[in-house]
Design a protein around this motif. Structure first.
Motif, short mmCIF file in Angstrom:
data_model
loop_
_atom_site.label_atom_id
_atom_site.label_comp_id
_atom_site.label_asym_id
_atom_site.label_seq_id
_atom_site.Cartn_x
_atom_site.Cartn_y
_atom_site.Cartn_z
N GLU A 2 0.84 -1.19 0.00
CA GLU A 2 0.00 0.00 0.00
C GLU A 2 0.88 1.24 0.00
O GLU A 2 1.91 1.29 0.65
CB GLU A 2 -0.91 0.01 1.23
CG GLU A 2 -1.94 1.11 1.18
CD GLU A 2 -2.94 1.02 2.32
OE1 GLU A 2 -4.05 1.52 2.13
OE2 GLU A 2 -2.61 0.46 3.37
N THR A 4 -0.52 4.74 0.25
CA THR A 4 -1.09 5.75 1.14
C THR A 4 -2.44 5.26 1.63
O THR A 4 -3.00 4.30 1.09
CB THR A 4 -1.32 7.09 0.41
OG1 THR A 4 -2.22 6.86 -0.67
CG2 THR A 4 -0.02 7.69 -0.08
N GLN A 5 -2.96 5.93 2.59
CA GLN A 5 -4.31 5.62 3.06
C GLN A 5 -5.30 6.24 2.08
O GLN A 5 -5.50 7.45 2.07
CB GLN A 5 -4.52 6.17 4.48
CG GLN A 5 -5.88 5.90 5.06
CD GLN A 5 -6.14 4.42 5.30
OE1 GLN A 5 -5.23 3.63 5.42
NE2 GLN A 5 -7.40 4.06 5.35
N THR A 7 -8.79 7.08 1.14
CA THR A 7 -10.10 7.19 1.78
C THR A 7 -11.13 7.49 0.70
O THR A 7 -11.58 8.60 0.53
CB THR A 7 -10.11 8.28 2.86
OG1 THR A 7 -9.68 9.51 2.26
CG2 THR A 7 -9.19 7.93 4.01
N GLU A 11 -13.17 -0.15 1.97
CA GLU A 11 -12.30 -0.61 3.05
C GLU A 11 -10.98 -1.14 2.50
O GLU A 11 -10.93 -1.68 1.39
CB GLU A 11 -13.00 -1.71 3.86
CG GLU A 11 -14.25 -1.27 4.57
CD GLU A 11 -13.97 -0.27 5.68
OE1 GLU A 11 -12.92 -0.39 6.35
OE2 GLU A 11 -14.80 0.64 5.87
N LYS A 12 -9.93 -1.01 3.31
CA LYS A 12 -8.58 -1.41 2.89
C LYS A 12 -8.54 -2.87 2.44
O LYS A 12 -7.93 -3.18 1.40
CB LYS A 12 -7.58 -1.18 4.01
CG LYS A 12 -6.16 -1.58 3.63
CD LYS A 12 -5.19 -1.32 4.75
CE LYS A 12 -3.80 -1.79 4.35
NZ LYS A 12 -2.83 -1.57 5.41
N ASN A 13 -9.18 -3.77 3.18
CA ASN A 13 -9.13 -5.19 2.79
C ASN A 13 -9.82 -5.42 1.44
O ASN A 13 -9.39 -6.28 0.67
CB ASN A 13 -9.73 -6.08 3.88
CG ASN A 13 -11.18 -5.79 4.17
OD1 ASN A 13 -11.66 -4.66 4.03
ND2 ASN A 13 -11.90 -6.80 4.60
N ARG A 15 -10.03 -3.05 -0.99
CA ARG A 15 -9.12 -2.47 -1.99
C ARG A 15 -7.97 -3.43 -2.27
O ARG A 15 -7.57 -3.62 -3.42
CB ARG A 15 -8.57 -1.12 -1.53
CG ARG A 15 -9.59 0.00 -1.63
CD ARG A 15 -9.00 1.37 -1.29
NE ARG A 15 -8.63 1.46 0.12
CZ ARG A 15 -7.38 1.56 0.59
NH1 ARG A 15 -6.36 1.60 -0.24
NH2 ARG A 15 -7.15 1.63 1.89
N LYS A 16 -7.46 -4.05 -1.24
CA LYS A 16 -6.35 -5.00 -1.39
C LYS A 16 -6.76 -6.19 -2.27
O LYS A 16 -6.01 -6.64 -3.13
CB LYS A 16 -5.86 -5.47 -0.03
CG LYS A 16 -4.62 -6.31 -0.09
CD LYS A 16 -4.11 -6.62 1.31
CE LYS A 16 -2.82 -7.42 1.22
NZ LYS A 16 -2.28 -7.71 2.55
N GLY A 77 -4.50 3.06 -4.14
CA GLY A 77 -3.56 3.25 -3.04
C GLY A 77 -2.46 2.22 -2.93
O GLY A 77 -1.84 2.10 -1.87
N PHE A 78 -2.19 1.50 -4.00
CA PHE A 78 -1.14 0.47 -3.98
C PHE A 78 -0.17 0.69 -5.13
O PHE A 78 -0.47 1.40 -6.08
CB PHE A 78 -1.76 -0.93 -4.08
CG PHE A 78 -2.54 -1.32 -2.86
CD1 PHE A 78 -1.97 -2.09 -1.87
CD2 PHE A 78 -3.86 -0.90 -2.70
CE1 PHE A 78 -2.70 -2.45 -0.73
CE2 PHE A 78 -4.60 -1.25 -1.58
CZ PHE A 78 -4.01 -2.03 -0.59
#
Length: 162
Positions: A2, A4-5, A7, A11-13, A15-16, A77-78
């Motif tokens: 990742e 940056t954060q 927003t 949710e991050k998971n 997006r991942k 963000g990755f």
């Protein structure tokens, strides 16, 4: 990894997970781009000129997709994968060349690759929208799938024998 954060309402998971799919798609697109370059450079036969031009037009379409997929990963963000080793590890496509350098041999292999990518994208559309709350990526890859469907159709029509 990742960057940056981000927003952006996902949710991050999620997006991942979406980025994991996009990394594979990027690898497939880059390998297909390389195969189209190979066909452009090495095609031989009575239809050399028309197929040389055709393969150039096709790799230009895929080059644009490669850039867009890599940038979509960054938007989420990755970091995008960027080495040949990464692409070979992530890709669904076989890293092979046809036995002969005639247009039909290249087109048969490219058709198989397009179909592999289409099936992967089709499976991923609902996963992105429904499971990962990312309708933007679902819409984005739907457009890419449509480009591959058109390219696949052109290859099928060119390979048809009477």
């Amino acid at each position: 990894m990742e960057t940056t954060q981000a927003t952006i309402g996902i949710e991050k998971n999620n997006r991942k997970a979406v980025v994991g799919m996009l990394r594979k798609l990027l690898a497939d697109e880059y390998l297909l781009y390389t195969k189209l370059r190979n066909a452009h450079w090495n095609v031989e036969g009575i239809d050399f000129h028309t197929k040389h031009v055709f393969f150039e037009e096709e790799y230009n379409k895929i080059e644009k997709i490669v850039d867009e997929v890599a940038e979509r990963i960054r938007m989420l963000g990755f970091y995008s994968p960027g080495t040949l080793g990464d692409f070979l590890e992530l890709s669904h496509l076989k890293d092979t060349s046809p036995q002969k350098n005639d247009s039909a041999s290249f087109m048969e292999q490219l058709l198989e690759d397009h179909n592999t990518i289409i099936k992967f994208i089709r499976k991923s559309i609902n996963e992105n929208a429904e499971e990962h709350n990312d309708e933007g990526t679902a819409d984005f890859i739907t457009g890419i799938m449509q480009v591959h469907e058109q390219m696949s159709w052109m290859l099928r029509a060119s390979l048809k024998t009477f």
